[in-house]
Design an enzyme around this catalytic site. Structure first.
Site, PDB file in Angstrom:
ATOM      1  N   TYR A   1       9.695   4.314  -4.015  1.00 42.48           N
ATOM      2  CA  TYR A   1       9.434   2.912  -4.394  1.00 42.48           C
ATOM      3  C   TYR A   1       8.019   2.769  -4.940  1.00 42.48           C
ATOM      4  O   TYR A   1       7.806   2.225  -6.034  1.00 42.48           O
ATOM      5  CB  TYR A   1       9.645   1.991  -3.187  1.00 42.48           C
TER       6      TYR A   1
ATOM      7  N   SER B   1       4.311  -4.229  -7.503  1.00 44.97           N
ATOM      8  CA  SER B   1       4.005  -4.351  -6.077  1.00 44.97           C
ATOM      9  C   SER B   1       2.597  -3.817  -5.842  1.00 44.97           C
ATOM     10  O   SER B   1       2.095  -3.011  -6.642  1.00 44.97           O
ATOM     11  CB  SER B   1       5.021  -3.510  -5.292  1.00 44.97           C
TER      12      SER B   1
END
Ligand SMILES: NC(=O)c1ccc[n+]([C@@H]2O[C@H](COP(=O)([O-])OP(=O)(O)OC[C@H]3O[C@@H](n4cnc5c(N)ncnc54)[C@H](OP(=O)(O)O)[C@@H]3O)[C@@H](O)[C@H]2O)c1
Length: 249
Positions: free
Chosen positions: A169, A156
């Site tokens: 995350y 990401s």
């Protein structure tokens, strides 16, 4: 490096290949499964929810694509014994593995590190980092049997540039980038190529959880970008190794 999503999938271009995808029951995992099966690959669909795995399986088979294999496993609770069994199952049934796509992840919660919930931190790290590490370690022997194997770690933008409040995350995706890069160096002289991929924004449950107020219509569907994964598993990208890839949207 940017990868075009404008790839035209050809029937049978991945025929004979066996590719495992984690979190294959929905979202990007399911979209990748459909395209890889369309290209003729046998997809081992790993997921924790058998019901939605079966629904996704039916979709692949009803489309006339290569029949996948279902592999129910919860990556949060999986132990080395589960991964050893998976290794045995793959070697006994297929003799080799040609692709391993680490797609399953959880978003955790948006919160300052100072207040981050400990239990959620552990769960996020277990699913997003420790499970891909163990899965990779146990499947390298099967990947080594392939003449042209790929490992792809879904990453990401927040795992490449830090962003406040993305918590476990973001940290887990930084760890995935480190795992991908380290492994690509270690396996450099082998037939296993290792890369990470930031797919950018996609219209999935995860994106909705991260941006609840956003108009979802402006995000590409996972199905519109997943043909790029067939390209990334094909002969054409055989020499890509140690790259931080991004989908061009
Ligand atoms: N969507 C985006 O905009 C975006 C942007 C950048 C990066 N990514 C990355 O792209 C990948 C796919 O994202 P997505 O948007 O498709 O996410 P998603 O819609 O939330 O799907 C996540 C998948 O992971 C599975 N999973 C979660 N915990 C699991 C566990 N303990 N055991 C097994 N499977 C588990 C989920 O299964 P269940 O159905 O059982 O929950 C689901 O299949 C992720 O790695 C994500 O970080 C996504």
């Amino acid at each position: 490096m940017e990868i075009s999503t404008n790839y035209s999938v050809t029937k049978d271009e991945l025929k004979g290949k066996v590719i495992l995808i984690t979190g294959a029951n929905r979202g990007f995992g399911k979209a990748m499964t459909l395209d890889l099966a369309k290209a003729g690959a046998t997809v081992i669909m790993l997921g924790r929810d058998l019901g939605s795995l079966e629904t996704a399986y039916d979709e692949v088979v009803d489309s006339g694509f290569a029949e996948p294999i279902l592999y129910p496993l919860d990556l949060e609770g999986a132990t080395p014994e589960h991964y050893e069994q998976l290794q045995r199952d793959i070697l006994e049934n297929f003799g080799q593995l040609d692709g391993l796509i680490h797609n399953a992840s959880i978003i955790g919660t948006m919160m300052p590190i100072e207040q981050y919930d400990l239990k959620l931190w552990y769960s996020t790290m277990q699913i997003n980092v420790n499970a891909p590490f163990m899965l990779t370690q146990f499947l390298i022997p099967a990947l080594s049997k392939s003449k042209d194997a790929r490992i792809l770690f879904l990453s990401s933008s927040v795992g490449r540039t830090a962003k406040a409040y993305w918590g476990a995350y973001g940290v887990s995706k930084f760890a995935i980038e480190g795992l991908s890069k380290t492994l690509s160096e270690e396996l450099e002289k082998t037939s296993i190529k290792v890369n990470s991929l930031d797919p950018k924004r996609m219209r999935t449950k995860m994106r909705q959880m991260a941006y609840p107020a956003e108009n979802v219509e402006k995000n590409p569907t996972p199905e519109s970008v997943s043909p790029a994964i067939v390209y990334l598993m094909s002969e054409q990208t055989k020499s890509l190794n140690g790259e931080q890839l991004t989908l061009e949207i």
